[in-house]
Design a protein around this motif. Structure first.
Motif, PDB file in Angstrom:
ATOM      1  N   ALA A   1       3.047 -15.403  -7.779  1.00  0.00           N
ATOM      2  CA  ALA A   1       2.289 -14.245  -7.297  1.00  0.00           C
ATOM      3  C   ALA A   1       3.128 -13.397  -6.355  1.00  0.00           C
ATOM      4  N   SER A   2       2.452 -12.452  -5.698  1.00  0.00           N
ATOM      5  CA  SER A   2       3.035 -11.624  -4.630  1.00  0.00           C
ATOM      6  C   SER A   2       4.207 -10.764  -5.074  1.00  0.00           C
ATOM      7  N   GLN A   3       4.236 -10.395  -6.349  1.00  0.00           N
ATOM      8  CA  GLN A   3       5.297  -9.524  -6.878  1.00  0.00           C
ATOM      9  C   GLN A   3       6.698 -10.087  -6.632  1.00  0.00           C
ATOM     10  N   LEU A   4       6.813 -11.426  -6.572  1.00  0.00           N
ATOM     11  CA  LEU A   4       8.136 -12.023  -6.367  1.00  0.00           C
ATOM     12  C   LEU A   4       9.085 -11.713  -7.519  1.00  0.00           C
ATOM     13  N   VAL A   5       8.532 -11.455  -8.698  1.00  0.00           N
ATOM     14  CA  VAL A   5       9.383 -11.149  -9.843  1.00  0.00           C
ATOM     15  C   VAL A   5      10.090  -9.809  -9.678  1.00  0.00           C
ATOM     16  N   ASN A   6       9.613  -8.967  -8.765  1.00  0.00           N
ATOM     17  CA  ASN A   6      10.251  -7.676  -8.508  1.00  0.00           C
ATOM     18  C   ASN A   6      11.378  -7.761  -7.480  1.00  0.00           C
ATOM     19  N   VAL A   7      11.814  -8.958  -7.168  1.00  0.00           N
ATOM     20  CA  VAL A   7      12.914  -9.122  -6.221  1.00  0.00           C
ATOM     21  C   VAL A   7      14.126  -8.328  -6.703  1.00  0.00           C
ATOM     22  N   VAL A   8      14.857  -7.745  -5.773  1.00  0.00           N
ATOM     23  CA  VAL A   8      15.973  -6.871  -6.132  1.00  0.00           C
ATOM     24  C   VAL A   8      17.126  -7.648  -6.751  1.00  0.00           C
ATOM     25  N   ASP A   9      17.418  -8.828  -6.226  1.00  0.00           N
ATOM     26  CA  ASP A   9      18.524  -9.643  -6.725  1.00  0.00           C
ATOM     27  C   ASP A   9      18.171 -10.220  -8.097  1.00  0.00           C
TER      28      ASP A   9
ATOM     29  N   TRP B   1       2.989  -8.824 -10.798  1.00  0.00           N
ATOM     30  CA  TRP B   1       4.152  -7.968 -10.607  1.00  0.00           C
ATOM     31  C   TRP B   1       3.720  -6.583 -10.180  1.00  0.00           C
ATOM     32  N   MET B   2       4.698  -5.780  -9.788  1.00  0.00           N
ATOM     33  CA  MET B   2       4.454  -4.379  -9.463  1.00  0.00           C
ATOM     34  C   MET B   2       4.925  -3.560 -10.652  1.00  0.00           C
ATOM     35  N   THR B   3       3.983  -2.936 -11.354  1.00  0.00           N
ATOM     36  CA  THR B   3       4.319  -2.186 -12.553  1.00  0.00           C
ATOM     37  C   THR B   3       5.150  -0.952 -12.210  1.00  0.00           C
TER      38      THR B   3
ATOM     39  N   ARG C   1      -2.916  -4.166 -15.157  1.00  0.00           N
ATOM     40  CA  ARG C   1      -1.686  -4.769 -15.686  1.00  0.00           C
ATOM     41  C   ARG C   1      -0.833  -5.435 -14.608  1.00  0.00           C
ATOM     42  N   MET C   2      -1.439  -5.720 -13.456  1.00  0.00           N
ATOM     43  CA  MET C   2      -0.695  -6.325 -12.355  1.00  0.00           C
ATOM     44  C   MET C   2      -0.501  -7.834 -12.541  1.00  0.00           C
ATOM     45  N   TRP C   3      -1.282  -8.443 -13.409  1.00  0.00           N
ATOM     46  CA  TRP C   3      -1.090  -9.844 -13.773  1.00  0.00           C
ATOM     47  C   TRP C   3      -0.829  -9.926 -15.268  1.00  0.00           C
TER      48      TRP C   3
END
Length: 226
Positions: free
Chosen positions: A102-110, A135-137, A216-218
């Motif tokens: 959760a928490s948009q961790l998939v959008n991490v920059v690295d 995620w953050m679309t 579409r956030m999940w």
């Protein structure tokens, strides 16, 4: 840019103010996990924090293992097995019906960190099981505006600052208020298209199956069958 946080109480290494997160409600996030997990099934919650969602899952009769790198966060978790670990380092000798990130961790920059997060999901989900990711679309990134906000119960959440610091990479600062207590949390986030998301999942053996919420956030992914 390093993730940072300010305000009363403990602040985790990624800038999360622990006291603030204890004030939030589980909302629909718990419902998403419950509806996609078999009754009485097992859930591995990556980045469980203070148990905002964990507690609702336990109350629903699910068997939850809550993982977080912050001992201050995990100290608030009740009714679930807890594991103190960095998500990218996690290697449990078992698999779960559902794994959540959760928490948009998939959008991490690295990019390498993102790969390690998704790899952790893939190696802990049962064959045919569900990987549920928040995620953050791309369209949400494009719509970020400083000053926008919302209420969560008695808490006011405001996007205080946002800037695209390089193509597709945003730096943002959130401001949280509860009574006379104020926290800030600054972080970076990478804009991803649907195709980029699908490619990132596929690289770790996961197939994007469908989005499970109207905004579409999940989304739900499953391991490729062999």
């Amino acid at each position: 840019m390093k993730n940072t946080g300010t305000g009363p109480g403990a602040i985790t290494p990624d800038g999360s103010p622990v006291e603030f997160y204890t004030l939030l409600q589980p909302g629909r996030d718990a419902d998403v996990v419950i509806q996609e997990t078999p009754p009485g099934g097992s859930v591995l919650e990556l980045g469980a924090g203070v148990g905002r969602v964990t507690h609702a899952l336990v109350e629903a009769g699910l068997q939850v293992v809550a993982v977080d790198e912050s001992t201050e966060m995990l100290a608030h978790v009740r009714g679930a097995e807890t594991v103190h670990a960095r998500l990218q380092d996690l290697r449990l000798d078992r698999r779960f019906d559902t794994v959540t990130l959760a928490s948009q961790l998939v959008n991490v920059v690295d990019v390498e960190v993102r790969r390690s997060f998704l790899a952790a999901c893939a190696r802990h989900v049962k064959p045919g099981g569900a990987v549920l990711v928040q995620w953050m679309t791309a369209e949400r990134h494009d719509g970020w505006r400083a000053g926008s906000g919302r209420k969560d119960g008695d808490v006011t959440i405001t996007l205080a600052e946002v800037e695209e610091i390089s193509p597709g990479v945003f730096a943002a600062t959130m401001r949280y208020e509860h009574g006379d207590r104020v926290w800030t949390q600054s972080f970076t986030s990478r804009r991803m298209t649907d195709d980029e998301l699908a490619d990132a999942l596929a690289a770790e053996g996961l197939r994007l199956e469908r989005f499970v919420t109207e905004d579409r956030m999940w989304f739900l992914a499953r391991p490729f069958t062999t």
